[in-house]
Design a protein around this motif. Structure first.
Motif, PDB file in Angstrom:
ATOM      1  N   ASP A 106     -26.636 -24.197  21.606  1.00 31.46           N
ATOM      2  CA  ASP A 106     -26.051 -22.660  21.448  1.00 31.46           C
ATOM      3  C   ASP A 106     -24.480 -23.215  21.912  1.00 31.46           C
ATOM      4  O   ASP A 106     -23.819 -22.219  22.267  1.00 31.46           O
ATOM      5  CB  ASP A 106     -26.466 -21.998  22.863  1.00 31.46           C
ATOM      6  CG  ASP A 106     -26.291 -22.517  24.108  1.00 31.46           C
ATOM      7  OD1 ASP A 106     -25.723 -23.719  24.254  1.00 31.46           O
ATOM      8  OD2 ASP A 106     -26.928 -21.935  25.257  1.00 31.46           O
ATOM      9  N   TYR A 146     -32.352 -26.878  19.328  1.00 29.48           N
ATOM     10  CA  TYR A 146     -31.250 -25.857  19.058  1.00 29.48           C
ATOM     11  C   TYR A 146     -30.219 -26.370  19.988  1.00 29.48           C
ATOM     12  O   TYR A 146     -30.363 -26.722  21.168  1.00 29.48           O
ATOM     13  CB  TYR A 146     -31.973 -24.434  19.577  1.00 29.48           C
ATOM     14  CG  TYR A 146     -33.215 -23.889  18.675  1.00 29.48           C
ATOM     15  CD1 TYR A 146     -32.910 -22.942  17.702  1.00 29.48           C
ATOM     16  CD2 TYR A 146     -34.351 -24.317  19.146  1.00 29.48           C
ATOM     17  CE1 TYR A 146     -33.878 -22.999  16.939  1.00 29.48           C
ATOM     18  CE2 TYR A 146     -35.376 -23.920  18.319  1.00 29.48           C
ATOM     19  CZ  TYR A 146     -35.068 -23.041  17.453  1.00 29.48           C
ATOM     20  OH  TYR A 146     -36.344 -22.740  16.391  1.00 29.48           O
ATOM     21  N   LEU A 179     -30.539 -27.107  14.838  1.00 27.84           N
ATOM     22  CA  LEU A 179     -30.211 -25.450  14.742  1.00 27.84           C
ATOM     23  C   LEU A 179     -29.317 -25.023  15.758  1.00 27.84           C
ATOM     24  O   LEU A 179     -29.309 -25.298  16.878  1.00 27.84           O
ATOM     25  CB  LEU A 179     -31.335 -24.746  14.670  1.00 27.84           C
ATOM     26  CG  LEU A 179     -32.578 -25.328  13.589  1.00 27.84           C
ATOM     27  CD1 LEU A 179     -33.922 -24.462  14.024  1.00 27.84           C
ATOM     28  CD2 LEU A 179     -32.248 -25.093  12.631  1.00 27.84           C
ATOM     29  N   ARG A 180     -28.279 -24.193  15.448  1.00 27.89           N
ATOM     30  CA  ARG A 180     -27.279 -23.671  16.068  1.00 27.89           C
ATOM     31  C   ARG A 180     -27.435 -22.075  16.246  1.00 27.89           C
ATOM     32  O   ARG A 180     -27.848 -21.420  15.339  1.00 27.89           O
ATOM     33  CB  ARG A 180     -25.830 -23.989  15.807  1.00 27.89           C
ATOM     34  CG  ARG A 180     -25.482 -25.455  15.830  1.00 27.89           C
ATOM     35  CD  ARG A 180     -24.315 -25.877  14.985  1.00 27.89           C
ATOM     36  NE  ARG A 180     -24.006 -27.007  14.545  1.00 27.89           N
ATOM     37  CZ  ARG A 180     -23.128 -27.561  15.211  1.00 27.89           C
ATOM     38  NH1 ARG A 180     -22.162 -27.082  16.224  1.00 27.89           N
ATOM     39  NH2 ARG A 180     -22.968 -29.006  15.164  1.00 27.89           N
ATOM     40  N   TYR A 181     -27.212 -21.889  17.414  1.00 25.00           N
ATOM     41  CA  TYR A 181     -27.305 -20.190  17.703  1.00 25.00           C
ATOM     42  C   TYR A 181     -26.258 -19.842  18.704  1.00 25.00           C
ATOM     43  O   TYR A 181     -25.749 -20.540  19.153  1.00 25.00           O
ATOM     44  CB  TYR A 181     -28.570 -19.869  18.159  1.00 25.00           C
ATOM     45  CG  TYR A 181     -29.455 -20.226  19.304  1.00 25.00           C
ATOM     46  CD1 TYR A 181     -29.083 -19.533  20.647  1.00 25.00           C
ATOM     47  CD2 TYR A 181     -29.709 -21.436  19.550  1.00 25.00           C
ATOM     48  CE1 TYR A 181     -29.594 -19.884  21.754  1.00 25.00           C
ATOM     49  CE2 TYR A 181     -30.390 -21.915  20.683  1.00 25.00           C
ATOM     50  CZ  TYR A 181     -30.346 -21.297  21.914  1.00 25.00           C
ATOM     51  OH  TYR A 181     -30.677 -21.757  23.032  1.00 25.00           O
TER      52      TYR A 181
END
Length: 85
Positions: free
Chosen positions: A36, A34, A83-85
């Motif tokens: 951020d 991930y 995955l980006r959050y």
């Protein structure tokens, strides 16, 4: 620095400390990578992750934000998106 302290730092504060560069790090095994916007943990637990089938080695393509995972349990390579959050 503990993991809790590291992840509790606001993005702006971390960017100030790193002169606006993201931190690519490991030490805490994860099943998926991930991002951020400032922290990218790319430790897939090749030797330590508790779920043997999920242990893997990673090769990152930062310009495309994809990575390749070599799964030791199957001998296969998987392509995944960060995955980006």
């Amino acid at each position: 620095m503990s993991e809790t302290n590291f992840y509790s730092l606001p993005k702006e504060a971390l960017f100030t400390l790193t002169r606006n560069k993201p931190v690519v790090h490991g030490h805490t095994p994860v099943e998926r990578i991930y991002f951020d916007g400032v922290r990218l943990n790319c430790d897939l637990g090749s030797n330590t992750y508790s779920v043997m089938e999920e242990r893997g080695l990673c090769l990152m393509e930062l310009d495309r934000m994809i990575y390749y995972v070599y799964k030791q349990s199957t001998g296969k390579i998987e392509e995944r998106k960060v995955l980006r959050y």
